[in-house]
Design a protein around this motif. Structure first.
Motif, mmCIF file in Angstrom:
data_model
loop_
_atom_site.group_PDB
_atom_site.id
_atom_site.type_symbol
_atom_site.label_atom_id
_atom_site.label_comp_id
_atom_site.label_asym_id
_atom_site.label_seq_id
_atom_site.Cartn_x
_atom_site.Cartn_y
_atom_site.Cartn_z
ATOM 1 N N GLY A 26 0.877 -1.172 0.000
ATOM 2 C CA GLY A 26 0.000 0.000 0.000
ATOM 3 C C GLY A 26 0.912 1.220 0.000
ATOM 4 O O GLY A 26 2.130 1.101 -0.235
ATOM 5 N N PRO A 27 0.371 2.410 0.305
ATOM 6 C CA PRO A 27 1.216 3.613 0.284
ATOM 7 C C PRO A 27 2.401 3.507 1.241
ATOM 8 O O PRO A 27 3.516 3.909 0.900
ATOM 9 C CB PRO A 27 0.266 4.730 0.728
ATOM 10 N N SER A 72 -1.620 -8.469 -4.355
ATOM 11 C CA SER A 72 -2.953 -7.922 -4.655
ATOM 12 C C SER A 72 -2.998 -7.002 -5.873
ATOM 13 O O SER A 72 -4.068 -6.768 -6.419
ATOM 14 C CB SER A 72 -3.483 -7.165 -3.440
ATOM 15 N N ASP A 89 1.175 -4.222 6.105
ATOM 16 C CA ASP A 89 0.116 -5.047 5.529
ATOM 17 C C ASP A 89 -1.275 -4.665 6.024
ATOM 18 O O ASP A 89 -2.168 -5.507 6.105
ATOM 19 C CB ASP A 89 0.410 -6.542 5.750
ATOM 20 N N GLY A 125 2.074 2.528 8.938
ATOM 21 C CA GLY A 125 0.721 2.747 8.411
ATOM 22 C C GLY A 125 -0.350 2.064 9.238
ATOM 23 O O GLY A 125 -0.294 2.023 10.474
ATOM 24 N N GLU A 141 -7.938 10.042 8.563
ATOM 25 C CA GLU A 141 -6.861 10.189 7.574
ATOM 26 C C GLU A 141 -5.750 9.184 7.892
ATOM 27 O O GLU A 141 -5.190 9.193 8.991
ATOM 28 C CB GLU A 141 -6.284 11.614 7.597
ATOM 29 N N ILE A 175 -3.581 7.879 4.940
ATOM 30 C CA ILE A 175 -2.554 7.832 3.889
ATOM 31 C C ILE A 175 -1.337 8.661 4.321
ATOM 32 O O ILE A 175 -0.197 8.216 4.208
ATOM 33 C CB ILE A 175 -3.133 8.319 2.542
HETATM 34 C C1 LIG Z 1 -13.479 3.340 3.679
HETATM 35 C C2 LIG Z 1 -12.189 4.016 4.007
HETATM 36 C C3 LIG Z 1 -11.980 5.315 3.571
HETATM 37 C C4 LIG Z 1 -10.755 5.943 3.825
HETATM 38 N N1 LIG Z 1 -10.548 7.185 3.310
HETATM 39 C C5 LIG Z 1 -9.346 7.778 3.484
HETATM 40 C C6 LIG Z 1 -9.061 9.024 2.860
HETATM 41 O O1 LIG Z 1 -9.876 9.582 2.117
HETATM 42 N N2 LIG Z 1 -7.842 9.588 3.087
HETATM 43 C C7 LIG Z 1 -6.908 8.997 3.886
HETATM 44 O O2 LIG Z 1 -5.831 9.574 4.085
HETATM 45 N N3 LIG Z 1 -7.143 7.790 4.455
HETATM 46 C C8 LIG Z 1 -8.318 7.155 4.260
HETATM 47 N N4 LIG Z 1 -8.538 5.915 4.794
HETATM 48 C C9 LIG Z 1 -7.433 5.235 5.497
HETATM 49 C C10 LIG Z 1 -6.448 4.660 4.468
HETATM 50 O O3 LIG Z 1 -7.145 3.879 3.514
HETATM 51 C C11 LIG Z 1 -5.392 3.790 5.158
HETATM 52 O O4 LIG Z 1 -4.955 4.435 6.330
HETATM 53 C C12 LIG Z 1 -4.198 3.545 4.238
HETATM 54 O O5 LIG Z 1 -4.572 2.767 3.122
HETATM 55 C C13 LIG Z 1 -3.082 2.822 4.994
HETATM 56 O O6 LIG Z 1 -2.048 2.495 4.091
HETATM 57 P P1 LIG Z 1 -1.105 1.252 4.373
HETATM 58 O O7 LIG Z 1 -0.048 1.289 3.330
HETATM 59 O O8 LIG Z 1 -0.698 1.230 5.786
HETATM 60 O O9 LIG Z 1 -2.037 -0.061 4.196
HETATM 61 P P2 LIG Z 1 -2.971 -0.527 3.000
HETATM 62 O O10 LIG Z 1 -3.276 0.578 2.093
HETATM 63 O O11 LIG Z 1 -4.100 -1.262 3.627
HETATM 64 O O12 LIG Z 1 -2.063 -1.563 2.194
HETATM 65 C C14 LIG Z 1 -1.738 -2.809 2.732
HETATM 66 C C15 LIG Z 1 -1.278 -3.719 1.601
HETATM 67 O O13 LIG Z 1 -0.799 -4.931 2.194
HETATM 68 C C16 LIG Z 1 -1.256 -6.038 1.428
HETATM 69 N N5 LIG Z 1 -1.259 -7.204 2.309
HETATM 70 C C17 LIG Z 1 -2.102 -7.471 3.341
HETATM 71 N N6 LIG Z 1 -1.768 -8.652 3.910
HETATM 72 C C18 LIG Z 1 -0.687 -9.129 3.231
HETATM 73 C C19 LIG Z 1 0.116 -10.308 3.349
HETATM 74 N N7 LIG Z 1 -0.131 -11.223 4.282
HETATM 75 N N8 LIG Z 1 1.138 -10.482 2.479
HETATM 76 C C20 LIG Z 1 1.413 -9.547 1.528
HETATM 77 N N9 LIG Z 1 0.683 -8.411 1.370
HETATM 78 C C21 LIG Z 1 -0.355 -8.207 2.214
HETATM 79 C C22 LIG Z 1 -2.643 -5.597 0.962
HETATM 80 O O14 LIG Z 1 -3.050 -6.336 -0.164
HETATM 81 C C23 LIG Z 1 -2.400 -4.116 0.646
HETATM 82 O O15 LIG Z 1 -1.959 -3.958 -0.692
HETATM 83 C C24 LIG Z 1 -9.751 5.273 4.567
HETATM 84 C C25 LIG Z 1 -9.976 3.978 5.029
HETATM 85 C C26 LIG Z 1 -11.180 3.347 4.739
HETATM 86 C C27 LIG Z 1 -11.392 1.943 5.221
#
Ligand SMILES: Cc1cc2nc3c(=O)[nH]c(=O)nc-3n(C[C@H](O)[C@H](O)[C@H](O)COP(=O)(O)OP(=O)(O)OC[C@H]3O[C@@H](n4cnc5c(N)ncnc54)[C@H](O)[C@@H]3O)c2cc1C
Length: 378
Positions: free
Chosen positions: A9-10, A32, A140, A259, A271, A273
């Motif tokens: 993810g980000p 994914s 993740d 994250g 928030e 991201i």
């Molecule tokens: C409905 C909703 C709306 C939101 N709106 C906003 C918004 O407008 N603005 C904002 O800033 N935030 C928003 N958020 C929060 C934001 O989506 C998350 O905080 C952000 O995506 C976190 O990023 P991340 O990289 O930590 O995890 P994620 O984006 O969840 O990425 C995790 C990655 O890990 C992968 N993964 C998971 N398990 C495994 C595994 N076992 N092995 C390998 N890969 C794996 C997944 O496939 C995914 O690609 C929102 C959240 C939700 C639920």
């Protein structure tokens, strides 16, 4: 240094980009892509500032929005010009774009899901024998396997639930308080559709009732966006508590979380991201300087963690009905309060200094509204 990043993810993709630049051997595991993630896709300017530079032939896939309509949910509404535009993106596009930057910088993307991990740096995927890394990073997401294995799941009381759909068409950006659920609903216009959603603490109401509520409000106020054919989604958003220990639990000698896996979303706005990108940046700095994640939690606490702790302390009072109604009504009359509202949503106004800013710019607002009680015991 050999680093495994679980999740692209980000947070994971940006960390991989930084580490690859620093010359580390980085492997990012994620099966994914390409995929959409349930998300509003709102990327604040402070989050945009953390992204890698865009190459001329691969521009950042976002739509810039310069005004947001805020509604109290009790009849008041105000259009607020944003001091810095918010970018809105489809996560399929945004996350893929950051991952491309990481791979271009030298990170290896392994298209496999991680099924086992341990504190000694061992990783197992469905398709391969175990591999050992110097450091394993859990990026993740909310249901993080790395977190569950190495420190335990995020407690339920620190989860928000968010639900919604992606509607065809377009709409202005809008946020409406839903104070009886201690949350809000949103319309976020993306490049070719609109994200429609609602969020509230997981404990506040069953998800089906949240979606029913969203559908009812959209049917009345924005009927063109009801889009019966669009699949509905629901997903959690994890946050820290008011206790600094909820920030300090995110690393060990050979592992760290960033994250959502670290539960670093803002407990008031949701928030996440920015905090995924910011925690990845802070972890990359720590690894660059010391070769170990040990100092990362303390650094994260000072960099952004205390703000999140403060937000958790203010959350319930922030969503009290009197405050939302008066804040929107005041914002309609006062440019200064409109500025505070915009800066809060953009993350430009911190929670720790909010009272001071309100005393300076809106003493009458502070005096006459529930905002005074917002800070009374916090
Ligand atoms: C409905 C909703 C709306 C939101 N709106 C906003 C918004 O407008 N603005 C904002 O800033 N935030 C928003 N958020 C929060 C934001 O989506 C998350 O905080 C952000 O995506 C976190 O990023 P991340 O990289 O930590 O995890 P994620 O984006 O969840 O990425 C995790 C990655 O890990 C992968 N993964 C998971 N398990 C495994 C595994 N076992 N092995 C390998 N890969 C794996 C997944 O496939 C995914 O690609 C929102 C959240 C939700 C639920």
């Amino acid at each position: 240094m050999k680093v495994a990043v679980v999740g692209a993810g980000p947070g994971g993709a940006l960390l991989a980009w930084h580490l690859a630049h620093d010359g580390a051997a980085v492997t990012v595991f994620d099966a994914s892509h390409p995929r959409e993630k349930p998300c509003g896709g709102g990327v604040t300017a402070r989050a945009l500032d953390l992204l890698p530079p865009a190459p001329p032939d691969d521009p950042l896939p976002v739509r810039l929005v310069e005004t947001c309509r805020f509604e109290s949910g009790m009849g008041h509404g105000v259009d607020v010009p944003l001091t810095r535009p918010v970018a809105v993106a489809a996560r399929r596009e945004l996350d893929g774009w950051i991952l491309r930057r990481a791979v271009a910088a030298g990170a290896q993307h392994v298209c496999e899901r991680v099924t086992e991990v341990d504190a000694a740096g061992r990783i197992r995927t469905g398709a391969a024998v175990a591999r050992v890394f110097d450091v394993v990073v859990g990026a993740d997401g909310a249901g993080s396997l790395v977190r569950r294995t190495l420190t335990g799941p995020t407690p339920k009381e620190r989860l928000m639930m968010a639900a919604g759909w992606f509607a065809r068409g377009t709409a202005p950006m809008a946020v409406r308080f839903v104070t009886d659920l201690s949350g809000y609903l949103w319309l976020f216009p993306r490049p070719d559709h609109v994200g429609v959603g609602i969020c509230a603490p997981l404990a506040a109401v069953p998800t089906r009732r949240m979606l029913d509520r969203l559908e009812r409000e959209v049917a009345v106020s924005f009927p063109a966006l009801l889009d019966d054919e669009a699949p509905r989604y629901a997903h959690t958003i994890p946050s820290p508590s008011a206790d600094p220990r909820s920030i300090l639990e995110v690393a060990g000698a050979r592992w760290a979380l960033v994250g959502d896996a670290a539960a670093f979303a803002d407990p008031i706005t949701g928030e996440g991201i920015f905090f995924a990108l910011r925690s990845a940046t802070v972890l990359a700095q720590t690894l660059r300087e010391s070769g170990s994640p040990a100092g990362y939690p303390a650094r994260a606490l000072e960099d952004f963690g205390r703000e999140l702790n403060k937000a958790a302390a203010l959350r319930d009072r922030f969503y009290s009905p009197g405050l939302a109604r008066r804040m929107i009504a005041y914002a309609g009359r006062s440019r200064a309060i409109r500025g505070v509202l915009a800066d809060l949503v953009l993350g430009e106004q911190g929670y720790l200094s909010l009272k001071r800013r309100l005393l300076r710019t809106g003493p009458r607002f502070l005096l006459e509204t529930a905002a005074s009680s917002l800070f009374s015991a916090a």
